[in-house]
Design a protein around this motif. Structure first.
Motif, PDB file in Angstrom:
ATOM      1  N   HIS A  78      35.241  39.140  42.159  1.00 48.40           N
ATOM      2  CA  HIS A  78      36.094  38.843  42.056  1.00 48.40           C
ATOM      3  C   HIS A  78      36.043  39.745  40.355  1.00 48.40           C
ATOM      4  CE1 HIS A  78      36.404  36.012  44.873  1.00 48.40           C
ATOM      5  NE2 HIS A  78      38.534  35.637  44.742  1.00 48.40           N
ATOM      6  N   GLU A  79      37.182  41.083  39.824  1.00 53.56           N
ATOM      7  CA  GLU A  79      37.048  40.704  39.148  1.00 53.56           C
ATOM      8  C   GLU A  79      36.837  40.119  37.842  1.00 53.56           C
ATOM      9  OE1 GLU A  79      39.776  44.464  36.638  1.00 53.56           O
ATOM     10  OE2 GLU A  79      41.182  42.961  37.858  1.00 53.56           O
TER      11      GLU A  79
ATOM     12  N   LEU B  73      32.103  40.717  32.154  1.00 55.92           N
ATOM     13  CA  LEU B  73      32.341  41.428  31.497  1.00 55.92           C
ATOM     14  C   LEU B  73      30.797  41.641  30.513  1.00 55.92           C
ATOM     15  CD1 LEU B  73      36.162  42.991  30.913  1.00 55.92           C
ATOM     16  CD2 LEU B  73      34.190  43.302  32.971  1.00 55.92           C
TER      17      LEU B  73
ATOM     18  N   TYR C 162      31.618  47.245  40.990  1.00 54.94           N
ATOM     19  CA  TYR C 162      32.622  47.185  42.323  1.00 54.94           C
ATOM     20  C   TYR C 162      33.112  45.459  41.861  1.00 54.94           C
ATOM     21  CZ  TYR C 162      30.911  52.000  42.686  1.00 54.94           C
ATOM     22  OH  TYR C 162      30.516  53.241  42.552  1.00 54.94           O
ATOM     23  N   TYR C 163      34.432  45.270  42.874  1.00 52.32           N
ATOM     24  CA  TYR C 163      34.854  44.576  42.523  1.00 52.32           C
ATOM     25  C   TYR C 163      35.889  44.412  43.769  1.00 52.32           C
ATOM     26  CZ  TYR C 163      38.822  45.871  39.667  1.00 52.32           C
ATOM     27  OH  TYR C 163      39.610  46.875  39.424  1.00 52.32           O
TER      28      TYR C 163
ATOM     29  N   THR D 199      41.453  41.591  42.488  1.00 48.48           N
ATOM     30  CA  THR D 199      41.795  42.038  41.476  1.00 48.48           C
ATOM     31  C   THR D 199      41.945  40.768  40.367  1.00 48.48           C
ATOM     32  OG1 THR D 199      44.294  41.825  41.589  1.00 48.48           O
ATOM     33  CG2 THR D 199      42.859  44.150  41.739  1.00 48.48           C
ATOM     34  N   TYR D 200      41.339  40.544  38.993  1.00 47.61           N
ATOM     35  CA  TYR D 200      42.575  39.726  38.070  1.00 47.61           C
ATOM     36  C   TYR D 200      44.546  39.250  38.726  1.00 47.61           C
ATOM     37  CZ  TYR D 200      39.322  40.879  34.197  1.00 47.61           C
ATOM     38  OH  TYR D 200      38.260  41.473  33.619  1.00 47.61           O
TER      39      TYR D 200
ATOM     40  N   ASP E 127      41.708  35.004  33.773  1.00 44.95           N
ATOM     41  CA  ASP E 127      40.471  35.415  33.389  1.00 44.95           C
ATOM     42  C   ASP E 127      41.863  36.521  32.642  1.00 44.95           C
ATOM     43  OD1 ASP E 127      38.302  34.773  35.079  1.00 44.95           O
ATOM     44  OD2 ASP E 127      39.136  36.005  36.861  1.00 44.95           O
TER      45      ASP E 127
ATOM     46  N   LYS F 235      37.817  49.983  31.857  1.00 45.12           N
ATOM     47  CA  LYS F 235      36.928  50.790  32.645  1.00 45.12           C
ATOM     48  C   LYS F 235      36.391  51.789  33.426  1.00 45.12           C
ATOM     49  CE  LYS F 235      40.213  47.660  35.908  1.00 45.12           C
ATOM     50  NZ  LYS F 235      41.587  48.038  36.833  1.00 45.12           N
TER      51      LYS F 235
ATOM     52  N   ALA G 220      33.848  50.728  36.294  1.00 45.65           N
ATOM     53  CA  ALA G 220      34.384  49.818  36.694  1.00 45.65           C
ATOM     54  C   ALA G 220      35.477  50.503  38.071  1.00 45.65           C
ATOM     55  CB  ALA G 220      34.882  48.414  36.266  1.00 45.65           C
ATOM     56  N   LYS G 221      35.037  49.834  39.403  1.00 48.08           N
ATOM     57  CA  LYS G 221      36.509  50.663  39.999  1.00 48.08           C
ATOM     58  C   LYS G 221      36.217  49.087  41.120  1.00 48.08           C
ATOM     59  CE  LYS G 221      34.420  55.053  40.257  1.00 48.08           C
ATOM     60  NZ  LYS G 221      34.307  56.441  41.209  1.00 48.08           N
ATOM     61  N   SER G 222      37.621  48.868  41.966  1.00 48.55           N
ATOM     62  CA  SER G 222      37.645  47.704  42.755  1.00 48.55           C
ATOM     63  C   SER G 222      37.755  48.549  43.877  1.00 48.55           C
ATOM     64  CB  SER G 222      39.264  47.801  42.738  1.00 48.55           C
ATOM     65  OG  SER G 222      40.104  48.997  43.589  1.00 48.55           O
TER      66      SER G 222
END
Length: 222
Positions: free
Chosen positions: A99-100, A106, A118-119, A122-123, A135, A163, A170-172
């Motif tokens: 999960h983000e 962070l 990576y996640y 998302t929030y 979050d 991000k 950071a990337k999904s």
């Protein structure tokens, strides 16, 4: 400590390794965690070169409200590799969060030196699918400071965090999918992401049932 190196993998290779680790390593740990009252957030630290998991962990808020999946994973990484001369350099690793990461995580990722993560969810997923809105709430209430001339609308439109910055990128997993050029391959990996995400449905039900029963947890925000 070993010097960091850069290894580039294709989006499909990254997706394959991360989703496999999620299904085979993280979800079984998460199932045990939610049955005892912990949230369903997990994490893994992967070797950048081989993409094999070095450390895998899940939320342990039963013990401490600080032991989010990411923080627990970082703790285990350093505890199981106490010698700096043999410990994998964080910049030779890829961090994955189911999960983000929240504001705490962070910061934990940043202070630990992991510069790429990576996640999967998302929030907004955490809020809407799992009824865990904190979050977003904390980032908005604690860190989102209005600039001169901000309106309620412009403030709301501002990203919750940067991000891509000097500390990390950071990337999904959906961001990774967008890097795939072939449309059929994109559809294939979108479907695979949805399949793995669906495995969390039962875990969420277990967590919500425990929360409704008043399962004990060190976390104030459930």
């Amino acid at each position: 400590m070993a010097e960091s190196t850069t290894t580039t993998h294709s989006p499909t290779t990254l997706l394959s390794s991360i989703l496999h680790t999620t299904e085979q390593k993280i979800i079984p740990l998460t199932a045990a965690g939610v049955s005892s009252g912990s949230k369903l957030f997990g994490a893994a630290i992967l070797s950048r070169s081989s993409l094999s998991p070095i450390t895998v962990s899940t939320n342990n808020e039963k013990v401490s409200p600080l032991l989010h999946g990411e923080i627990n994973c970082i703790q285990q990484f350093f505890l199981t590799h106490p010698n700096p001369s043999t410990r994998p350099h964080p910049q030779n690793c890829i961090f994955f969060a189911t999960h983000e990461p929240c504001s705490l995580c962070l910061s934990g990722i940043t202070w630990s030196g992991f510069n790429e993560f990576y996640y999967l969810f998302t929030y907004e997923d955490s809020r809407d699918l799992f009824s865990i809105p904190y979050d977003i709430d904390i980032l908005e209430q604690v860190f989102r400071v209005p600039a001169p001339g901000d309106t309620e609308q412009t403030l709301k439109e501002r990203p919750l965090y940067n991000k891509k910055n000097r500390f990390f990128t950071a990337k999904s997993l959906y961001d990774l999918v967008q890097e795939i050029e072939d449309d059929e391959e994109k559809k294939k990996w979108q479907s695979e992401i949805e399949r793995v995400k669906s495995l969390y449905n039962g875990l969420s039900e277990t967590y919500q049932e425990g929360k409704n029963r008043g399962e004990e947890s060190a976390s104030v925000w459930k």
